[in-house]
Design a protein around this motif. Structure first.
Motif, PDB file in Angstrom:
ATOM      1  N   ILE A  19       0.836  -1.201   0.000  1.00  9.34           N
ATOM      2  CA  ILE A  19       0.000   0.000   0.000  1.00  9.34           C
ATOM      3  C   ILE A  19       0.868   1.246   0.000  1.00  9.34           C
ATOM      4  N   VAL A  20       1.859   1.280   0.875  1.00  9.08           N
ATOM      5  CA  VAL A  20       2.728   2.459   1.002  1.00  9.08           C
ATOM      6  C   VAL A  20       3.484   2.727  -0.296  1.00  9.08           C
ATOM      7  N   ARG A  21       4.002   1.681  -0.912  1.00  7.00           N
ATOM      8  CA  ARG A  21       4.810   1.833  -2.133  1.00  7.00           C
ATOM      9  C   ARG A  21       3.976   1.896  -3.407  1.00  7.00           C
ATOM     10  N   GLY A  22       2.697   1.541  -3.318  1.00  5.12           N
ATOM     11  CA  GLY A  22       1.850   1.543  -4.511  1.00  5.12           C
ATOM     12  C   GLY A  22       2.258   0.493  -5.517  1.00  5.12           C
ATOM     13  N   VAL A  23       2.572  -0.696  -5.017  1.00  4.96           N
ATOM     14  CA  VAL A  23       3.022  -1.790  -5.882  1.00  4.96           C
ATOM     15  C   VAL A  23       2.231  -3.052  -5.546  1.00  4.96           C
ATOM     16  N   ALA A  24       1.568  -3.623  -6.536  1.00  6.35           N
ATOM     17  CA  ALA A  24       0.853  -4.880  -6.354  1.00  6.35           C
ATOM     18  C   ALA A  24       1.783  -6.021  -6.747  1.00  6.35           C
ATOM     19  N   PRO A  25       2.115  -6.904  -5.807  1.00  9.27           N
ATOM     20  CA  PRO A  25       3.039  -8.000  -6.129  1.00  9.27           C
ATOM     21  C   PRO A  25       2.391  -9.038  -7.044  1.00  9.27           C
ATOM     22  N   ALA A  36     -11.970 -20.943 -16.909  1.00  4.49           N
ATOM     23  CA  ALA A  36     -13.135 -20.386 -16.225  1.00  4.49           C
ATOM     24  C   ALA A  36     -12.812 -19.061 -15.546  1.00  4.49           C
ATOM     25  N   CYS A  37     -11.525 -18.773 -15.348  1.00  5.53           N
ATOM     26  CA  CYS A  37     -11.087 -17.529 -14.694  1.00  5.53           C
ATOM     27  C   CYS A  37     -10.467 -16.558 -15.701  1.00  5.53           C
ATOM     28  N   ALA A  38     -10.756 -16.732 -16.969  1.00 12.28           N
ATOM     29  CA  ALA A  38     -10.117 -15.933 -18.020  1.00 12.28           C
ATOM     30  C   ALA A  38     -10.400 -14.437 -17.894  1.00 12.28           C
ATOM     31  N   GLY A  39     -11.524 -14.039 -17.335  1.00  9.48           N
ATOM     32  CA  GLY A  39     -11.857 -12.619 -17.237  1.00  9.48           C
ATOM     33  C   GLY A  39     -11.219 -11.910 -16.058  1.00  9.48           C
ATOM     34  N   VAL A  40     -10.546 -12.648 -15.176  1.00  8.43           N
ATOM     35  CA  VAL A  40      -9.919 -12.065 -13.987  1.00  8.43           C
ATOM     36  C   VAL A  40      -8.525 -11.550 -14.354  1.00  8.43           C
ATOM     37  N   ASP A  41      -8.174 -10.374 -13.848  1.00 11.18           N
ATOM     38  CA  ASP A  41      -6.857  -9.785 -14.122  1.00 11.18           C
ATOM     39  C   ASP A  41      -5.821 -10.399 -13.182  1.00 11.18           C
ATOM     40  N   HIS A  42      -5.157 -11.447 -13.633  1.00 14.83           N
ATOM     41  CA  HIS A  42      -4.131 -12.124 -12.838  1.00 14.83           C
ATOM     42  C   HIS A  42      -2.792 -11.411 -13.012  1.00 14.83           C
ATOM     43  N   LEU A  43      -2.137 -11.108 -11.921  1.00 15.33           N
ATOM     44  CA  LEU A  43      -0.836 -10.446 -11.989  1.00 15.33           C
ATOM     45  C   LEU A  43       0.275 -11.481 -12.114  1.00 15.33           C
ATOM     46  N   ARG A  44       0.927 -11.480 -13.241  1.00 11.08           N
ATOM     47  CA  ARG A  44       2.075 -12.375 -13.443  1.00 11.08           C
ATOM     48  C   ARG A  44       3.390 -11.646 -13.176  1.00 11.08           C
ATOM     49  N   VAL A  45       3.340 -10.316 -13.175  1.00  9.42           N
ATOM     50  CA  VAL A  45       4.505  -9.484 -12.847  1.00  9.42           C
ATOM     51  C   VAL A  45       4.036  -8.384 -11.894  1.00  9.42           C
ATOM     52  N   THR A  46       4.963  -7.846 -11.136  1.00  9.90           N
ATOM     53  CA  THR A  46       4.650  -6.765 -10.220  1.00  9.90           C
ATOM     54  C   THR A  46       4.145  -5.561 -10.998  1.00  9.90           C
ATOM     55  N   ARG A  47       3.131  -4.883 -10.447  1.00  7.44           N
ATOM     56  CA  ARG A  47       2.529  -3.752 -11.143  1.00  7.44           C
ATOM     57  C   ARG A  47       2.461  -2.542 -10.211  1.00  7.44           C
ATOM     58  N   SER A  48       2.884  -1.397 -10.719  1.00  2.00           N
ATOM     59  CA  SER A  48       2.741  -0.145  -9.975  1.00  2.00           C
ATOM     60  C   SER A  48       1.311   0.350 -10.143  1.00  2.00           C
ATOM     61  N   THR A  49       0.634   0.531  -9.026  1.00  2.00           N
ATOM     62  CA  THR A  49      -0.756   0.979  -9.043  1.00  2.00           C
ATOM     63  C   THR A  49      -1.133   1.491  -7.665  1.00  2.00           C
ATOM     64  N   PRO A  50      -1.975   2.498  -7.580  1.00  2.00           N
ATOM     65  CA  PRO A  50      -2.415   2.928  -6.257  1.00  2.00           C
ATOM     66  C   PRO A  50      -3.268   1.835  -5.608  1.00  2.00           C
TER      67      PRO A  50
END
Length: 73
Positions: A19-25, A36-50
């Motif tokens: 939360i502090v760094r704004g990075v989703a691991p 069946a989960c194709a519509g879900v945004d799965h994070l395969r790499v770290t993403r900068s986001t609030p």
């Protein structure tokens, strides 16, 4: 250093730092996504986001469970 008596502390600290760094691991060990989960945004790499809020869960044997919600300020 963390020891066996405070295992839930490490994931909670990582959640707060995200939360502090704004990075989703990224999701660890995600090799294949079920169609069946194709519509879900799965994070395969770290993403900068609030990140406004995040949940940290810790489950133990015998019903010793804990959930904590962190919210950015």
């Amino acid at each position: 250093m963390l020891n066996s008596d405070n295992r839930p502390v490490k994931p909670a600290a990582i959640t707060a730092m995200a939360i502090v760094r704004g990075v989703a691991p990224a999701t660890v060990g995600l090799d294949e996504i079920d169609p069946a989960c194709a519509g879900v945004d799965h994070l395969r790499v770290t993403r900068s986001t609030p990140i406004r809020a995040a949940l940290s869960n810790s489950f133990g044997f015998g019903g010793t469970n804990c959930c904590i919600v962190f919210r950015g300020v």
